[in-house]
Design a protein around this motif. Structure first.
Motif, short mmCIF file in Angstrom:
data_model
loop_
_atom_site.label_atom_id
_atom_site.label_comp_id
_atom_site.label_asym_id
_atom_site.label_seq_id
_atom_site.Cartn_x
_atom_site.Cartn_y
_atom_site.Cartn_z
N TYR A 1 0.83 -1.20 0.00
CA TYR A 1 0.00 0.00 0.00
C TYR A 1 0.87 1.26 0.00
CZ TYR A 1 -3.76 3.19 1.23
OH TYR A 1 -4.66 4.23 1.22
N VAL A 2 1.92 1.27 0.83
CA VAL A 2 2.80 2.44 0.92
C VAL A 2 3.56 2.66 -0.38
CG1 VAL A 2 4.82 3.39 2.08
CG2 VAL A 2 3.01 2.31 3.43
N VAL A 3 4.11 1.59 -0.94
CA VAL A 3 4.86 1.69 -2.20
C VAL A 3 3.96 2.20 -3.32
CG1 VAL A 3 6.01 0.34 -4.00
CG2 VAL A 3 6.61 -0.01 -1.61
N ASN A 4 2.71 1.73 -3.35
CA ASN A 4 1.78 2.19 -4.38
C ASN A 4 1.53 3.69 -4.25
OD1 ASN A 4 -0.56 1.87 -6.37
ND2 ASN A 4 -1.59 2.67 -4.57
N ALA A 5 1.41 4.18 -3.01
CA ALA A 5 1.17 5.61 -2.80
C ALA A 5 2.35 6.44 -3.30
CB ALA A 5 0.93 5.88 -1.31
N PHE A 6 3.58 5.97 -3.06
CA PHE A 6 4.74 6.71 -3.51
C PHE A 6 4.89 6.66 -5.03
CE2 PHE A 6 6.26 6.69 0.89
CZ PHE A 6 6.74 7.99 0.98
N LEU A 7 4.64 5.52 -5.62
CA LEU A 7 4.72 5.43 -7.08
C LEU A 7 3.65 6.30 -7.74
CD1 LEU A 7 5.52 1.67 -7.80
CD2 LEU A 7 7.04 3.63 -7.94
N PHE B 1 -4.54 3.17 -12.20
CA PHE B 1 -3.78 2.03 -11.68
C PHE B 1 -3.74 0.95 -12.76
CE2 PHE B 1 -3.05 -1.80 -9.20
CZ PHE B 1 -2.05 -1.38 -8.33
N THR B 2 -2.57 0.71 -13.33
CA THR B 2 -2.42 -0.22 -14.43
C THR B 2 -1.82 -1.54 -13.95
OG1 THR B 2 -0.20 0.59 -14.96
CG2 THR B 2 -2.07 1.69 -16.02
N ALA B 3 -1.89 -2.56 -14.84
CA ALA B 3 -1.31 -3.87 -14.51
C ALA B 3 0.20 -3.77 -14.34
CB ALA B 3 -1.65 -4.87 -15.62
N TRP B 4 0.85 -2.94 -15.16
CA TRP B 4 2.30 -2.79 -15.06
C TRP B 4 2.69 -2.17 -13.72
CZ3 TRP B 4 5.34 -5.57 -17.79
CH2 TRP B 4 5.01 -5.92 -19.10
N ARG B 5 1.90 -1.22 -13.25
CA ARG B 5 2.22 -0.63 -11.96
C ARG B 5 1.97 -1.61 -10.83
NH1 ARG B 5 -0.72 4.65 -10.29
NH2 ARG B 5 -1.25 3.82 -8.27
N PHE B 6 0.96 -2.43 -10.98
CA PHE B 6 0.70 -3.47 -9.97
C PHE B 6 1.89 -4.42 -9.88
CE2 PHE B 6 -0.70 -7.66 -8.70
CZ PHE B 6 -1.47 -7.40 -7.58
N ILE B 7 2.39 -4.84 -11.03
CA ILE B 7 3.54 -5.76 -11.05
C ILE B 7 4.76 -5.09 -10.43
CG2 ILE B 7 5.12 -7.02 -12.56
CD1 ILE B 7 2.76 -7.39 -14.49
N ALA B 8 4.99 -3.81 -10.79
CA ALA B 8 6.14 -3.09 -10.24
C ALA B 8 6.04 -2.95 -8.73
CB ALA B 8 6.24 -1.71 -10.90
N ASP B 9 4.84 -2.60 -8.23
CA ASP B 9 4.63 -2.49 -6.78
C ASP B 9 4.96 -3.81 -6.09
OD1 ASP B 9 3.78 0.01 -7.30
OD2 ASP B 9 1.70 -0.28 -6.70
N PHE B 10 4.39 -4.89 -6.62
CA PHE B 10 4.53 -6.20 -5.97
C PHE B 10 5.99 -6.65 -5.98
CE2 PHE B 10 4.46 -10.87 -6.06
CZ PHE B 10 3.77 -11.11 -4.88
#
Length: 394
Positions: free
Chosen positions: A29-35, A351-360
């Protein structure tokens, strides 16, 4: 062998698995907020404001002048000032204004709020707004209050019109007017960390609310940094003769700083919270996993006494910890997918699939480094114990 050992210690391993899972979800959650904040920061503003000022004008009760007459008088005066390079007029649509004059539009059953902005014909050239398709409106269209507009690239995508120039833009409500699209401009941001908003630009109505005009003035190079005060003095002279009052003169650097303050403070607060959270997470993982290895020093030494190599001991301890991390990653992935599906992770940009993968992957990399460093140091120490000493102790 590793799986058998994990199962034999399933009670303590279940607590470790739960800790890694909770930490992974919170980090995600935190990483997603920063990205998300970084993604917004990377988007260009869409305009330039160097050497530019905004002058706020207000009509007095004694003023007896039309909007057309006011514009002509101000034009004549501003052209006589050698310090001024360009000028334009607007109603609260200048950069960093904070204006949110919105109209609803419905496309394909989806309602979206449009930011309505108005200006004169000099607005794009003064602020460096590029025209991607079509053209800006003309002086004749401004004087006649023509029903034309320009849209941003984001609105073009929302409308799903590959070639929107020349088509009509309707606002859903039959009583609302329709505007003919004559051009497309880039997405515009009105703050460093503010996302682009779906916007249209239309000619300002010279007879509508002209008592609250704003002039945007770009001065020539070489002027003093405190030129705002000088600008206020000589515009006040002509404004009095026209029945106007100069409320303020602000440079855009100051307006930008003010517009960014709340977002910047929020991001720094999030940063420090995330920093302390991350430090505590790493320390917690180190204490738990290193303590787990230290308790097994005798066991590991005995394994070496019966034939295990030092490299095999390190691989055993590291493999157990990484396997626990992989098991927790499955749970984190499932929870994160549900968070994305239900819109919990939606931020300022899509929120895209690529960003989801990068976050994870970024979260798993942090956890992998934390877990590996936590077990490697005590595992290496344990592998250096002489087997004879361990057997004597037993």
């Amino acid at each position: 062998m590793i799986l058998k050992y994990l199962w034999a210690q399933r009670r303590s391993n279940a607590l470790l698995l739960l800790e890694l899972t909770l930490v992974g979800i919170m980090l995600f959650y935190v990483v997603n907020a920063f990205l998300d904040a970084y993604g917004v920061y990377r988007i260009p503003l869409g305009f330039t404001t160097e050497r530019s000022y905004v002058i706020n004008l207000q009509k007095t009760k004694k003023a007896n002048i039309t909007g057309h007459q006011l514009k002509d008088s101000l034009d004549r005066f501003l052209r006589t000032r050698k310090e001024i390079d360009q000028f334009a007029y607007t109603f609260d649509s200048e950069p960093f204004s904070g204006d949110r004059n919105c109209w609803p539009i419905v496309v394909g059953g989806v309602e979206q709020q449009l930011n309505i902005r108005v200006s004169d014909v000099n607005f794009p050239s003064l602020l460096g707004v590029h025209i991607n398709e079509g053209r800006w409106f003309t002086e004749a269209e401004l004087l006649q209050n023509s029903k034309v507009c320009l849209i941003t690239e984001g609105l073009k995508e929302f409308l799903k019109r590959p070639y929107p120039v020349g088509t009509m833009l309707s606002f859903g409500n039959p009583t609302e007017e329709s505007l003919r699209i004559i051009g497309v401009i880039p997405d515009l941001k009105y703050g460093t960390y503010e996302p682009p908003v779906l916007s249209i630009f239309r000619p300002m109505d010279l007879e509508d609310n002209f008592f609250e005009w704003k002039m945007i003035v770009k001065v020539k190079e070489g002027q003093k940094e405190d030129f705002a005060q000088t600008l206020k003095l000589f515009t006040s002279d002509v404004s009095k003769s026209l029945g106007l009052v100069v409320l303020s003169v602000n440079d855009f650097d100051t307006k930008k700083q003010f517009a960014d303050t709340n977002s910047t403070n929020a991001i720094w607060s999030l940063f420090w919270c995330a920093f302390f959270f991350l430090v505590n997470v790493i320390l917690g993982i180190y204490v738990v996993f290193s303590g787990r290895v230290k308790k097994r020093v005798s066991e590991l030494a005995i394994r070496m006494a019966v034939g295990s190599s030092r490299r095999g001991i390190i691989a055993l301890v590291l493999g157990e910890s990484i396997l626990l991390l992989l098991l927790s990653s499955i749970v984190v992935l499932v929870v994160a997918l549900n968070m994305a599906h239900f819109g919990i992770l939606d931020g300022k940009i899509p929120f895209t699939a690529w960003r989801f993968i990068a976050d994870f992957l970024f979260v798993e990399l942090i956890l992998l480094i934390s877990v590996s460093s936590s077990v490697l140091v005590p595992a290496v120490k344990a592998s250096r114990i002489e087997p004879a000493m361990a057997l004597h102790y037993e």
